[in-house]
Design a protein around this motif. Structure first.
Motif, PDB file in Angstrom:
ATOM      1  N   TRP A   1       0.826  -1.191   0.000  1.00 16.20           N
ATOM      2  CA  TRP A   1       0.000   0.000   0.000  1.00 16.20           C
ATOM      3  C   TRP A   1       0.863   1.246   0.000  1.00 16.20           C
ATOM      4  CZ3 TRP A   1      -0.080  -3.859   3.629  1.00 16.20           C
ATOM      5  CH2 TRP A   1       0.407  -3.579   4.906  1.00 16.20           C
ATOM      6  N   SER A   2       0.317   2.311  -0.590  1.00 14.38           N
ATOM      7  CA  SER A   2       0.994   3.593  -0.728  1.00 14.38           C
ATOM      8  C   SER A   2       0.278   4.650   0.092  1.00 14.38           C
ATOM      9  CB  SER A   2       1.020   4.022  -2.202  1.00 14.38           C
ATOM     10  OG  SER A   2       1.628   3.036  -3.014  1.00 14.38           O
ATOM     11  N   GLY A   3       0.955   5.778   0.320  1.00 12.41           N
ATOM     12  CA  GLY A   3       0.358   6.847   1.091  1.00 12.41           C
ATOM     13  C   GLY A   3      -0.736   7.561   0.316  1.00 12.41           C
ATOM     14  N   LEU A   4      -1.821   7.916   1.019  1.00 10.99           N
ATOM     15  CA  LEU A   4      -2.982   8.564   0.416  1.00 10.99           C
ATOM     16  C   LEU A   4      -3.224   9.920   1.069  1.00 10.99           C
ATOM     17  CD1 LEU A   4      -5.642   8.650  -1.257  1.00 10.99           C
ATOM     18  CD2 LEU A   4      -6.703   7.345   0.601  1.00 10.99           C
ATOM     19  N   VAL A   5      -3.347  10.979   0.263  1.00 12.61           N
ATOM     20  CA  VAL A   5      -3.709  12.314   0.724  1.00 12.61           C
ATOM     21  C   VAL A   5      -4.721  12.889  -0.258  1.00 12.61           C
ATOM     22  CG1 VAL A   5      -2.915  14.676   1.162  1.00 12.61           C
ATOM     23  CG2 VAL A   5      -1.494  12.733   1.851  1.00 12.61           C
ATOM     24  N   ALA A   6      -5.810  13.473   0.257  1.00 10.15           N
ATOM     25  CA  ALA A   6      -6.840  14.048  -0.603  1.00 10.15           C
ATOM     26  C   ALA A   6      -7.431  15.287   0.055  1.00 10.15           C
ATOM     27  CB  ALA A   6      -7.935  13.018  -0.890  1.00 10.15           C
ATOM     28  N   ARG A   7      -8.057  16.140  -0.773  1.00 12.48           N
ATOM     29  CA  ARG A   7      -8.674  17.389  -0.293  1.00 12.48           C
ATOM     30  C   ARG A   7     -10.144  17.423  -0.678  1.00 12.48           C
ATOM     31  NH1 ARG A   7      -6.063  20.876  -3.371  1.00 12.48           N
ATOM     32  NH2 ARG A   7      -7.752  21.254  -4.848  1.00 12.48           N
ATOM     33  N   TRP A   8     -10.966  17.914   0.260  1.00  8.52           N
ATOM     34  CA  TRP A   8     -12.378  18.182  -0.037  1.00  8.52           C
ATOM     35  C   TRP A   8     -12.629  19.672   0.114  1.00  8.52           C
ATOM     36  CZ3 TRP A   8     -16.861  16.057  -1.790  1.00  8.52           C
ATOM     37  CH2 TRP A   8     -18.026  16.793  -1.567  1.00  8.52           C
ATOM     38  N   ASP A   9     -13.135  20.319  -0.944  1.00  2.06           N
ATOM     39  CA  ASP A   9     -13.523  21.725  -0.872  1.00  2.06           C
ATOM     40  C   ASP A   9     -14.813  21.943  -1.666  1.00  2.06           C
ATOM     41  OD1 ASP A   9     -12.588  21.400  -3.417  1.00  2.06           O
ATOM     42  OD2 ASP A   9     -11.034  22.941  -3.292  1.00  2.06           O
ATOM     43  N   GLY A  10     -15.701  20.985  -1.562  1.00  2.00           N
ATOM     44  CA  GLY A  10     -16.915  20.951  -2.352  1.00  2.00           C
ATOM     45  C   GLY A  10     -16.897  19.810  -3.344  1.00  2.00           C
ATOM     46  N   ALA A  11     -15.701  19.315  -3.641  1.00  2.00           N
ATOM     47  CA  ALA A  11     -15.478  18.134  -4.471  1.00  2.00           C
ATOM     48  C   ALA A  11     -14.139  17.549  -4.067  1.00  2.00           C
ATOM     49  CB  ALA A  11     -15.496  18.494  -5.957  1.00  2.00           C
ATOM     50  N   TRP A  12     -13.917  16.297  -4.404  1.00  2.48           N
ATOM     51  CA  TRP A  12     -12.675  15.627  -4.036  1.00  2.48           C
ATOM     52  C   TRP A  12     -11.560  15.918  -5.033  1.00  2.48           C
ATOM     53  CZ3 TRP A  12     -11.708  13.826   0.540  1.00  2.48           C
ATOM     54  CH2 TRP A  12     -12.732  13.275   1.326  1.00  2.48           C
ATOM     55  N   THR A  13     -10.374  16.183  -4.497  1.00  3.45           N
ATOM     56  CA  THR A  13      -9.141  16.206  -5.277  1.00  3.45           C
ATOM     57  C   THR A  13      -8.184  15.236  -4.618  1.00  3.45           C
ATOM     58  OG1 THR A  13      -9.412  18.529  -5.918  1.00  3.45           O
ATOM     59  CG2 THR A  13      -7.187  17.586  -6.082  1.00  3.45           C
ATOM     60  N   VAL A  14      -7.830  14.169  -5.322  1.00  2.00           N
ATOM     61  CA  VAL A  14      -6.935  13.155  -4.779  1.00  2.00           C
ATOM     62  C   VAL A  14      -5.541  13.384  -5.330  1.00  2.00           C
ATOM     63  CG1 VAL A  14      -6.479  10.696  -4.538  1.00  2.00           C
ATOM     64  CG2 VAL A  14      -8.847  11.517  -4.648  1.00  2.00           C
ATOM     65  N   LEU A  15      -4.575  13.624  -4.452  1.00  2.00           N
ATOM     66  CA  LEU A  15      -3.203  13.817  -4.884  1.00  2.00           C
ATOM     67  C   LEU A  15      -2.604  12.495  -5.342  1.00  2.00           C
ATOM     68  CD1 LEU A  15      -3.734  16.508  -3.447  1.00  2.00           C
ATOM     69  CD2 LEU A  15      -1.444  16.373  -2.463  1.00  2.00           C
ATOM     70  N   PRO A  16      -1.559  12.530  -6.171  1.00  2.00           N
ATOM     71  CA  PRO A  16      -0.895  11.279  -6.543  1.00  2.00           C
ATOM     72  C   PRO A  16      -0.455  10.509  -5.303  1.00  2.00           C
ATOM     73  CG  PRO A  16      -0.096  13.089  -7.894  1.00  2.00           C
ATOM     74  CD  PRO A  16      -0.949  13.703  -6.828  1.00  2.00           C
ATOM     75  N   ALA A  17      -0.509   9.195  -5.389  1.00  2.00           N
ATOM     76  CA  ALA A  17      -0.113   8.367  -4.251  1.00  2.00           C
ATOM     77  C   ALA A  17       1.346   8.616  -3.889  1.00  2.00           C
ATOM     78  CB  ALA A  17      -0.324   6.899  -4.584  1.00  2.00           C
ATOM     79  N   ILE A  18       1.639   8.549  -2.600  1.00  2.00           N
ATOM     80  CA  ILE A  18       3.020   8.663  -2.129  1.00  2.00           C
ATOM     81  C   ILE A  18       3.618   7.269  -2.197  1.00  2.00           C
ATOM     82  CG2 ILE A  18       4.529   9.417  -0.269  1.00  2.00           C
ATOM     83  CD1 ILE A  18       2.221  11.088   0.805  1.00  2.00           C
ATOM     84  N   ALA A  19       4.549   7.072  -3.108  1.00  2.00           N
ATOM     85  CA  ALA A  19       5.085   5.733  -3.352  1.00  2.00           C
ATOM     86  C   ALA A  19       5.841   5.216  -2.138  1.00  2.00           C
ATOM     87  CB  ALA A  19       6.004   5.749  -4.570  1.00  2.00           C
TER      88      ALA A  19
END
Length: 394
Positions: free
Chosen positions: A233-251
């Motif tokens: 598994w890789s690192g997961l970071v995402a933002r919600w500001d009315g819709a989801w923005t998922v950043l690229p996985a942290i390898a």
């Protein structure tokens, strides 16, 4: 299938030791939709031997060993809450642990009216707006509200559904509450302000788990956790500001992100632990530190190689300032990373404050330049390990 909280020896890689059931159901890993980009070359954090003069151990009495505090929520110099679990080795079974700070001392909160086996997270901004999530003895995850004296269960849409699992909670300055977890097999946010709640759109990531939600500003929150990469598994970071923005996985190799701090969309810090490819029994993981500049993740070396990074806090200006951690090779005192301009420096906590203290979280004290950290007096999940706190006064 893997456990949702990986345990390396006696120390959990995300948020301290973890015994018993986990906050979200296990899943079968599946490949992500696209490969994660390779991280930028690692940069080394500076190591400074002197101990931090300002960190002080503060007694947190009353817990039944073995016990720990997982998270802390701070409203101001005279009000804070810390939660975790106690009686991990007792014949009656473990139970949730909660404490409150009144500006002078920590006091254990009576939870005899609740049946929760552990409390995962807590957040609050004043005496009437504080919230907590935990794990019950059954299949229903609770949402708790502070009534000025103790914690009481709060109503929310779907309360009582067996498929709901809450893992983290955050409260913004506008008193909006954000809870992350699982409902109906998908990762989601629950948002509300006391009586009116709504479930937001599912996070568009499969085979993932969330461990933390934090508020950057009203209407904008960030979450962190991990996601399957096919073989780990890789690192997961995402933002919600009315819709989801998922950043690229942290390898990484079995990398989980325990906490995240966003000063802006192009200035995001993530901390956690990389379990690697295995090793002898009791082998700790490796601390993981990464920075997002709006285009790519850069992995940084933490200044020590075996251990974990558990929490990150910003200063009064919202800039990432302190990281809590655990250094397996030097357990004489607590371990932090301190932000010095664009570098991170390894800093030690108070000498002889506890035997091998393990930190799970660090938080800024609003309206001041101070910070709190919480954890346990030892990384071992056996008595006499107890609840532990430190305070930084600048």
């Amino acid at each position: 299938m893997r456990r949702r909280r990986f345990v390396a020896g006696t120390v959990g890689t995300l948020g301290g030791l973890t015994l018993g059931s986990s906050p979200a159901p296990a899943r079968s890993p599946s490949p992500p939709s696209s490969p994660a980009p390779a991280p930028a070359p690692a940069r080394r954090a500076a190591v400074v031997p002197p101990r931090a003069k300002g960190w002080q151990a503060v007694p947190a009495p009353g817990s039944t060993p073995a016990a720990q505090l997982r998270r802390i929520g701070v409203a101001g110099p005279r009000l804070a809450w810390a939660v975790g679990e106690e009686n991990l080795s007792g014949p009656e079974g473990q139970r949730g642990l909660a404490m409150v700070w009144n500006g002078t001392a920590w006091t254990k909160t009576d939870l005899s009216h609740l049946t929760h086996t552990r409390l995962w997270d807590v957040a609050g901004v004043d005496r009437t707006s504080a919230w907590c999530v935990g794990e019950p003895t059954g299949n229903v995850s609770p949402l708790l509200r502070w009534d000025g004296t103790t914690w009481r269960e709060a109503a929310f849409p779907g309360r009582g559904e067996p498929g709901i699992r809450f893992t983290s909670v955050a409260v913004g300055p506008d008193r909006q509450v954000w809870v992350c977890g699982t409902r109906g097999g998908t990762l989601r946010l629950l948002n509300g302000k006391g009586r009116h709640w709504r479930w937001l759109d599912p996070l568009p990531v499969e085979s993932a788990s969330l461990y933390r939600v934090v508020v950057r500003r009203p209407g904008e929150v960030w979450v962190s956790g991990d996601q399957s990469n096919g073989g780990g598994w890789s690192g997961l970071v995402a933002r919600w500001d009315g819709a989801w923005t998922v950043l690229p996985a942290i390898a990484g190799l079995r990398l989980g992100i325990a906490d995240v701090h966003a000063a802006g969309p192009d200035d995001v810090w993530a901390v956690g632990t990389e379990a690697g490819v295995g090793g002898p029994p009791g082998r700790p993981g490796n601390p993981a530190l990464a920075h997002w500049d709006g285009k790519a993740w850069a992995r940084l070396e933490a200044g020590f190689t075996l251990g974990s990074l558990s929490g990150i806090a910003g200063d009064a200006r919202g800039r990432a300032a302190w990281i809590s951690g655990w250094n397996f090779r030097d357990q004489s005192s607590s371990t932090y990373l301190r932000r010095d301009r664009d570098a991170w420096t390894v800093v030690r906590g108070p000498a002889d404050a506890a035997t091998a203290p393990y930190l799970n979280d660090v938080a800024h004290v609003p309206g001041t330049t101070g910070f709190w950290s919480v954890g346990m007096t030892s990384p071992s999940p056996y008595p006499p390990t107890g609840a532990y706190t430190e305070r930084l006064l600048l």
